[in-house]
Design a protein around this motif. Structure first.
Motif, PDB file in Angstrom:
ATOM      1  N   GLY A  97     -61.283 -19.741 -12.114  1.00  0.00           N
ATOM      2  CA  GLY A  97     -61.964 -18.438 -12.670  1.00  0.00           C
ATOM      3  C   GLY A  97     -62.995 -17.766 -13.062  1.00  0.00           C
ATOM      4  N   THR A  98     -63.572 -16.363 -13.275  1.00  0.00           N
ATOM      5  CA  THR A  98     -64.979 -16.530 -13.648  1.00  0.00           C
ATOM      6  C   THR A  98     -64.506 -15.984 -15.309  1.00  0.00           C
ATOM      7  N   ALA A  99     -65.655 -16.567 -16.282  1.00  0.00           N
ATOM      8  CA  ALA A  99     -65.257 -16.346 -17.719  1.00  0.00           C
ATOM      9  C   ALA A  99     -63.826 -15.611 -18.366  1.00  0.00           C
ATOM     10  N   LYS A 100     -64.228 -14.879 -18.299  1.00  0.00           N
ATOM     11  CA  LYS A 100     -63.141 -13.330 -18.461  1.00  0.00           C
ATOM     12  C   LYS A 100     -62.272 -13.468 -18.178  1.00  0.00           C
ATOM     13  N   ALA A 101     -61.847 -13.834 -16.448  1.00  0.00           N
ATOM     14  CA  ALA A 101     -60.562 -14.436 -15.950  1.00  0.00           C
ATOM     15  C   ALA A 101     -59.772 -15.645 -16.660  1.00  0.00           C
ATOM     16  N   LYS A 102     -60.648 -16.810 -17.046  1.00  0.00           N
ATOM     17  CA  LYS A 102     -60.111 -17.888 -17.000  1.00  0.00           C
ATOM     18  C   LYS A 102     -59.708 -17.801 -18.701  1.00  0.00           C
ATOM     19  N   HIS A 103     -60.479 -16.811 -19.473  1.00  0.00           N
ATOM     20  CA  HIS A 103     -59.900 -16.711 -20.629  1.00  0.00           C
ATOM     21  C   HIS A 103     -58.591 -16.116 -20.466  1.00  0.00           C
ATOM     22  N   LYS A 104     -58.377 -14.285 -20.336  1.00  0.00           N
ATOM     23  CA  LYS A 104     -57.021 -13.927 -19.639  1.00  0.00           C
ATOM     24  C   LYS A 104     -56.049 -15.049 -19.291  1.00  0.00           C
ATOM     25  N   ALA A 105     -56.071 -15.646 -18.666  1.00  0.00           N
ATOM     26  CA  ALA A 105     -55.651 -16.599 -17.720  1.00  0.00           C
ATOM     27  C   ALA A 105     -54.461 -17.933 -19.169  1.00  0.00           C
ATOM     28  N   GLU A 106     -55.504 -18.146 -20.183  1.00  0.00           N
ATOM     29  CA  GLU A 106     -55.192 -19.125 -20.537  1.00  0.00           C
ATOM     30  C   GLU A 106     -54.152 -18.806 -21.676  1.00  0.00           C
ATOM     31  N   THR A 107     -54.837 -17.249 -22.169  1.00  0.00           N
ATOM     32  CA  THR A 107     -54.210 -16.461 -23.326  1.00  0.00           C
ATOM     33  C   THR A 107     -52.705 -16.202 -22.427  1.00  0.00           C
ATOM     34  N   LEU A 108     -52.507 -15.796 -21.552  1.00  0.00           N
ATOM     35  CA  LEU A 108     -51.241 -15.735 -20.644  1.00  0.00           C
ATOM     36  C   LEU A 108     -50.247 -16.389 -20.834  1.00  0.00           C
ATOM     37  N   LEU A 109     -51.085 -17.657 -20.301  1.00  0.00           N
ATOM     38  CA  LEU A 109     -50.013 -18.881 -20.405  1.00  0.00           C
ATOM     39  C   LEU A 109     -49.545 -19.087 -22.048  1.00  0.00           C
ATOM     40  N   GLY A 110     -50.481 -18.841 -22.511  1.00  0.00           N
ATOM     41  CA  GLY A 110     -50.369 -19.414 -23.996  1.00  0.00           C
ATOM     42  C   GLY A 110     -48.717 -18.621 -24.387  1.00  0.00           C
ATOM     43  N   TYR A 111     -48.862 -17.433 -23.915  1.00  0.00           N
ATOM     44  CA  TYR A 111     -47.562 -16.712 -24.282  1.00  0.00           C
ATOM     45  C   TYR A 111     -46.453 -17.236 -23.578  1.00  0.00           C
ATOM     46  N   LEU A 112     -46.414 -17.670 -22.600  1.00  0.00           N
ATOM     47  CA  LEU A 112     -45.558 -18.176 -22.013  1.00  0.00           C
ATOM     48  C   LEU A 112     -44.991 -19.320 -21.974  1.00  0.00           C
ATOM     49  N   ARG A 113     -45.955 -20.286 -23.052  1.00  0.00           N
ATOM     50  CA  ARG A 113     -45.539 -21.398 -23.690  1.00  0.00           C
ATOM     51  C   ARG A 113     -44.511 -21.175 -24.565  1.00  0.00           C
ATOM     52  N   GLU A 114     -44.945 -20.010 -25.280  1.00  0.00           N
ATOM     53  CA  GLU A 114     -44.294 -19.405 -26.644  1.00  0.00           C
ATOM     54  C   GLU A 114     -42.549 -20.168 -26.630  1.00  0.00           C
ATOM     55  N   PRO A 115     -41.523 -19.251 -25.949  1.00  0.00           N
ATOM     56  CA  PRO A 115     -40.400 -19.694 -26.091  1.00  0.00           C
ATOM     57  C   PRO A 115     -39.802 -20.992 -25.973  1.00  0.00           C
ATOM     58  N   ARG A 116     -40.945 -21.767 -25.003  1.00  0.00           N
ATOM     59  CA  ARG A 116     -40.788 -22.857 -24.191  1.00  0.00           C
ATOM     60  C   ARG A 116     -40.753 -24.264 -25.907  1.00  0.00           C
ATOM     61  N   GLN A 117     -41.555 -23.227 -26.821  1.00  0.00           N
ATOM     62  CA  GLN A 117     -41.841 -24.237 -27.976  1.00  0.00           C
ATOM     63  C   GLN A 117     -40.686 -23.913 -28.348  1.00  0.00           C
ATOM     64  N   GLU A 118     -40.807 -22.779 -28.776  1.00  0.00           N
ATOM     65  CA  GLU A 118     -39.276 -22.172 -29.855  1.00  0.00           C
ATOM     66  C   GLU A 118     -37.708 -22.569 -29.493  1.00  0.00           C
ATOM     67  N   ALA A 119     -38.073 -22.851 -27.765  1.00  0.00           N
ATOM     68  CA  ALA A 119     -36.487 -23.539 -27.784  1.00  0.00           C
ATOM     69  C   ALA A 119     -36.413 -24.876 -27.544  1.00  0.00           C
ATOM     70  N   SER A 120     -37.893 -25.272 -27.578  1.00  0.00           N
ATOM     71  CA  SER A 120     -37.481 -27.122 -27.970  1.00  0.00           C
ATOM     72  C   SER A 120     -37.161 -27.567 -29.297  1.00  0.00           C
ATOM     73  N   SER A 121     -37.977 -27.140 -30.282  1.00  0.00           N
ATOM     74  CA  SER A 121     -37.367 -26.757 -31.678  1.00  0.00           C
ATOM     75  C   SER A 121     -36.017 -26.474 -32.217  1.00  0.00           C
ATOM     76  N   SER A 122     -35.733 -25.764 -31.086  1.00  0.00           N
ATOM     77  CA  SER A 122     -34.649 -25.010 -31.733  1.00  0.00           C
ATOM     78  C   SER A 122     -32.973 -26.218 -31.113  1.00  0.00           C
ATOM     79  N   THR A 123     -33.443 -26.740 -30.445  1.00  0.00           N
ATOM     80  CA  THR A 123     -32.858 -27.545 -29.309  1.00  0.00           C
ATOM     81  C   THR A 123     -32.691 -29.042 -30.569  1.00  0.00           C
ATOM     82  N   PRO A 124     -30.893 -28.807 -30.209  1.00  0.00           N
ATOM     83  CA  PRO A 124     -30.174 -30.205 -30.833  1.00  0.00           C
ATOM     84  C   PRO A 124     -30.673 -31.705 -30.556  1.00  0.00           C
TER      85      PRO A 124
END
Length: 452
Positions: free
Chosen positions: A425-452
């Motif tokens: 994408g354009t520079a602005k679109a790349k930055h916002k897409a990466e930011t949004l993907l970062g938000y989508l990763r947050e629950p995955r990381q939380e779930a992984s750290s809480s899994t026994p």
């Protein structure tokens, strides 16, 4: 934690967490789920590009392994504090620039003057207005504005001092008992005020504005059309804005917005836009009831009318109370519908208005309820570069503070197009897409750290 019910994070410990499909929701979605994932188009990692960016034809080779590689690259980037980034000055400057073609509010924006100028004078006098029951009366003519003498060159060349007697005659004629005389006077003031700032100042100072405003409620559509366009042209002179509002024009402009011809409605919307450029007028225009008829114009208007409605709504909805009014008037549904209308300039502007409406919780809820997430995902796939920027910005605003909306984005197959956008994408679109993907990763990381 990304689920439609905000109740489970276990799924994000799986190998392919982004492809989890949550249970059905009561959210209203206007197309089949996952369509975006099935139709994803990407130009990255084309087979003959050896993993590099590719600028050729659109490809559909964004495989699961490619997505994993790209997500891994993003995961290894240093974390960025993005809280509040969607409301930064840069983002809102970007939104404002989407309307740069219209924010100047050019006079006779509908092009009606050009149409009139192309009609021979003899035909113009006999032209039947589409909403008229009979032919309009012949308009009385006087001075250099007589039909057989009239030309735009004369208007451009005459000095304000020489114009004063004619303007006075037109202003006096606005108070005539004859509809034909008033129509003629409004038409001439409209033409005189079209291009020249000094003419607008002269006409405003000559008392034309209080005489034009009652004509906005005239039952003769030609007279109404000339009056509303004359006021639009006059409003482009800054001191005239105060005269127009103090003379009570706002409610009458809204009346035209409800009852006028297509051209009258368009120019009434532009007149309100011109007045809304003064910040203190925005609340007054909203309070007088402008937003519901603007939404009607957005639904039923011509292409030109829809653009004028979008631009005026954009300007008015910079105020929180007008955001609420727009949502209550049902603006979100047609705005979401316009996202899919590519190629006519409406989709990008609709997304900008939606971005403004995400500024309040009820706006976010309405956008999701009307299937906005699905439409925005498709816009990332199908829109212009600018449209993709607005689409990912709006999705970011919807999902930044809502785990539930992130789940809907996943369910709509949003990950592949976001990954593609983060790569090409354009520079602005790349930055916002990466930011949004970062938000989508947050629950995955939380779930992984809480899994026994």
């Amino acid at each position: 934690m990304v689920s439609l019910e905000d109740s489970s994070s276990a799924h994000f410990g799986q190998t392919r967490p982004y492809y989890y499909t949550p249970p059905p929701s009561s959210i209203k979605i206007n197309r089949s789920m996952g369509r975006s994932m099935r139709t994803i188009r990407s130009t990255i990692f084309h087979p003959d590009c050896s993993g590099s960016e590719h600028s050729g034809a659109i490809s559909e080779n964004l495989t699961d392994s490619v997505i994993d590689i790209r997500l891994g690259e993003l995961a290894n980037k240093p974390p960025v504090n993005n809280k509040g980034s969607s409301s930064s000055d840069e983002d809102y400057l970007q939104l404002s620039q989407a309307f740069s073609d219209f924010s100047a509010c050019s006079s006779d924006i509908s092009g009606e003057l050009q149409r009139l100028a192309s009609v021979p004078p003899s035909d113009l006098l006999l032209t039947q207005h589409p909403n008229s029951q009979s032919q309009p009366e012949p308009e009385p003519c006087f001075g250099f504005l007589e039909r057989e003498k009239f030309s735009t060159e004369i208007i451009e060349s005459i000095s304000p001092e020489d114009l004063q007697p004619t303007v006075k005659l037109c202003v006096d004629s606005l108070h005539s008992s004859s509809v034909a005389v008033k129509r003629s006077a409004a038409a001439k003031l409209r033409l005189l005020a079209k291009n020249r700032a000094d003419n607008r100042a002269l006409i405003g100072e000559s008392g034309a504005i209080p005489g034009l405003i009652p004509l906005l409620r005239c039952t003769d559509p030609w007279t109404q059309e000339h009056a509303v366009t004359a006021l639009l042209n006059l409003s482009l002179h800054e001191p005239n804005k105060g005269l127009i509002t103090s003379s009570g024009a706002i409610k009458s402009l809204i009346y035209v917005l409800k009852t006028g011809t297509d051209t009258s409605k368009q120019n009434a919307a532009c007149g309100l836009l011109s007045l809304a450029l003064v910040d203190e007028n925005k609340l007054s225009i909203g309070a007088c009831g402008a937003i519901p008829p603007l939404v009607c114009l957005l639904i039923n208007g011509t292409n030109r009318g829809k653009k004028d409605a979008l631009t005026t709504l954009y300007k008015l909805c910079s105020v929180k109370l007008n955001k609420e009014r727009a949502i209550n008037a049902g603006a979100v549904k047609p705005l979401v519908g316009l996202i899919g209308e590519q190629g006519n300039g409406l989709a990008e502007k609709a997304m900008v208005v939606l971005s403004l409406l995400t500024g309040i919780d009820s706006g976010k809820e309405a956008i999701v309820e009307e299937g906005g997430i699905a439409a925005l995902v498709e816009a990332i796939e199908d829109s212009s570069d600018k449209g993709r920027e607005f689409a990912v910005l709006t999705l970011l605003q919807l999902c930044m503070d809502s785990v539930r909306n992130r789940g809907l984005l996943v369910r709509e197959g949003g990950i592949p197009p976001l990954v593609a956008l983060s790569q090409n994408g354009t520079a602005k679109a790349k930055h916002k897409a990466e930011t949004l993907l970062g938000y989508l990763r947050e629950p995955r990381q939380e779930a992984s750290s809480s899994t026994p």
